[in-house]
Design a protein around this motif. Structure first.
Motif, PDB file in Angstrom:
ATOM      1  N   ALA A  16     -18.602 -11.697 -23.629  1.00  0.00           N
ATOM      2  CA  ALA A  16     -19.915 -11.184 -22.914  1.00  0.00           C
ATOM      3  C   ALA A  16     -20.411 -12.214 -22.176  1.00  0.00           C
ATOM      4  N   PRO A  17     -21.196 -11.836 -20.999  1.00  0.00           N
ATOM      5  CA  PRO A  17     -21.695 -12.748 -19.998  1.00  0.00           C
ATOM      6  C   PRO A  17     -22.307 -13.958 -20.679  1.00  0.00           C
ATOM      7  N   TYR A  18     -23.375 -13.974 -21.561  1.00  0.00           N
ATOM      8  CA  TYR A  18     -24.427 -15.006 -21.778  1.00  0.00           C
ATOM      9  C   TYR A  18     -24.339 -15.533 -23.273  1.00  0.00           C
ATOM     10  N   GLY A  19     -23.090 -15.287 -24.065  1.00  0.00           N
ATOM     11  CA  GLY A  19     -22.956 -15.749 -25.211  1.00  0.00           C
ATOM     12  C   GLY A  19     -22.311 -17.149 -25.265  1.00  0.00           C
ATOM     13  N   SER A  20     -21.648 -17.411 -24.096  1.00  0.00           N
ATOM     14  CA  SER A  20     -21.074 -18.493 -24.093  1.00  0.00           C
ATOM     15  C   SER A  20     -20.976 -18.877 -22.533  1.00  0.00           C
ATOM     16  N   SER A  21     -20.255 -20.149 -22.058  1.00  0.00           N
ATOM     17  CA  SER A  21     -20.363 -20.299 -20.814  1.00  0.00           C
ATOM     18  C   SER A  21     -18.893 -19.927 -20.129  1.00  0.00           C
ATOM     19  N   LEU A  22     -17.961 -19.201 -20.814  1.00  0.00           N
ATOM     20  CA  LEU A  22     -16.780 -18.840 -20.268  1.00  0.00           C
ATOM     21  C   LEU A  22     -16.813 -17.902 -19.153  1.00  0.00           C
ATOM     22  N   ALA A  23     -17.930 -16.893 -19.084  1.00  0.00           N
ATOM     23  CA  ALA A  23     -18.120 -16.113 -18.095  1.00  0.00           C
ATOM     24  C   ALA A  23     -18.129 -16.940 -16.727  1.00  0.00           C
ATOM     25  N   ARG A  24     -18.974 -17.908 -16.732  1.00  0.00           N
ATOM     26  CA  ARG A  24     -18.919 -18.753 -15.811  1.00  0.00           C
ATOM     27  C   ARG A  24     -17.786 -19.473 -15.297  1.00  0.00           C
TER      28      ARG A  24
END
Lengths: 123, 130
Positions: A16-24
């Motif tokens: 999910a987009p904001y639960g961690s910085s993996l999306a970024r």
């Protein structure tokens, strides 16, 4: 420094987009590939389809709006974006409203996509 | 076969970072070569020389240092992740006016181009974390 493109890369985005910085991290790595003329394609599946929700607002988190970054990917030559149709349906993500155009794939096509790439990066 | 590893998990949580180091060791024992280990996102904290773990737990740092010293494995941190997590070498500490370096000198700080290069020049790229 980087060799001519010999291998195709698929970034598999499952968080999910904001639960961690993996999306970024996934976006940064994809942009870096594009900057070095290495072809990269994206696949959103599982919780990752939540990154395709429209009207994201991360201001209260003090983070960058990821939907806006995703929308800019075609400007950098990243145009092959896919999404697991089943995950999108489960989360009721309306792909017509997605910040970046994403092609929905059924299970068989999804397996073919994973198979045809040389390198898979998991985010 | 030529492998590269992408490590995005921290040593302080879960077992994925430790698994990555053991996998790297196993690759070498099996006769494969490792082009690069690239640390991204929380994975950059694997390089910390300041972290203090309880005596009966391991930070995993020594495993990475051994891979670099005994087998010449290239250990590279993503610069933007490294700065965010306070993982600085002498140059970065000076540039950003921080009191000291915080990473082990066997690790180097560089850009995402190093990951792109590793992806393009390795037969297999294996992601840990994420």
């Amino acid at each position: 420094m980087v060799e001519p493109a010999t291998r195709s890369t698929l970034a598999v985005i499952r968080h999910a987009p904001y639960g961690s910085s993996l999306a970024r991290a996934a976006i940064d790595v994809s942009l870096a590939n594009a900057a070095f003329d290495q072809p990269v394609e994206l696949l959103f599946m599982g919780d990752g389809v939540l990154q395709l929700l429209p009207a994201q607002d991360a201001a209260a988190l003090g983070r960058k709006n990821l939907a806006r970054l995703l929308a800019s990917l075609p400007l950098y030559g990243i145009e092959q974006v896919y999404v697991d149709a089943e995950s999108a349906a489960r989360y009721r993500v309306d792909l017509a409203q997605s910040p970046v155009a994403a092609v929905p794939l059924e299970a068989t096509a999804l397996r073919a996509l994973l198979r045809e790439h040389d390198q898979l990066l998991g985010f | 076969m030529i492998y590269s590893l992408l490590v995005m998990s921290p040593p302080a949580s879960g077992s994925s970072a430790a698994t990555a180091a053991r996998f790297a060791q196993a690759l070498i024992e099996a006769g494969h070569s490792i082009r690069r280990v690239f640390f991204l996102d929380e994975g950059v904290t694997c390089a910390s020389s300041l972290a203090v773990f309880p005596q009966d737990e391991s930070s995993g740092l020594q495993a990475w240092v051994d891979l670099a010293e005994r087998h010449g494995v290239d250990l590279v941190l993503c610069v933007s992740s490294a700065l965010r997590y306070g993982m600085l070498d002498n140059t970065e500490a000076e540039r950003h006016e921080r009191p000291c370096a915080s990473i082990h000198p066997r690790f180097t700080i560089s850009g995402l181009g190093q990951l792109v290069d590793a992806t393009a020049t390795s037969d297999r790229l294996v992601t840990f974390g994420g």
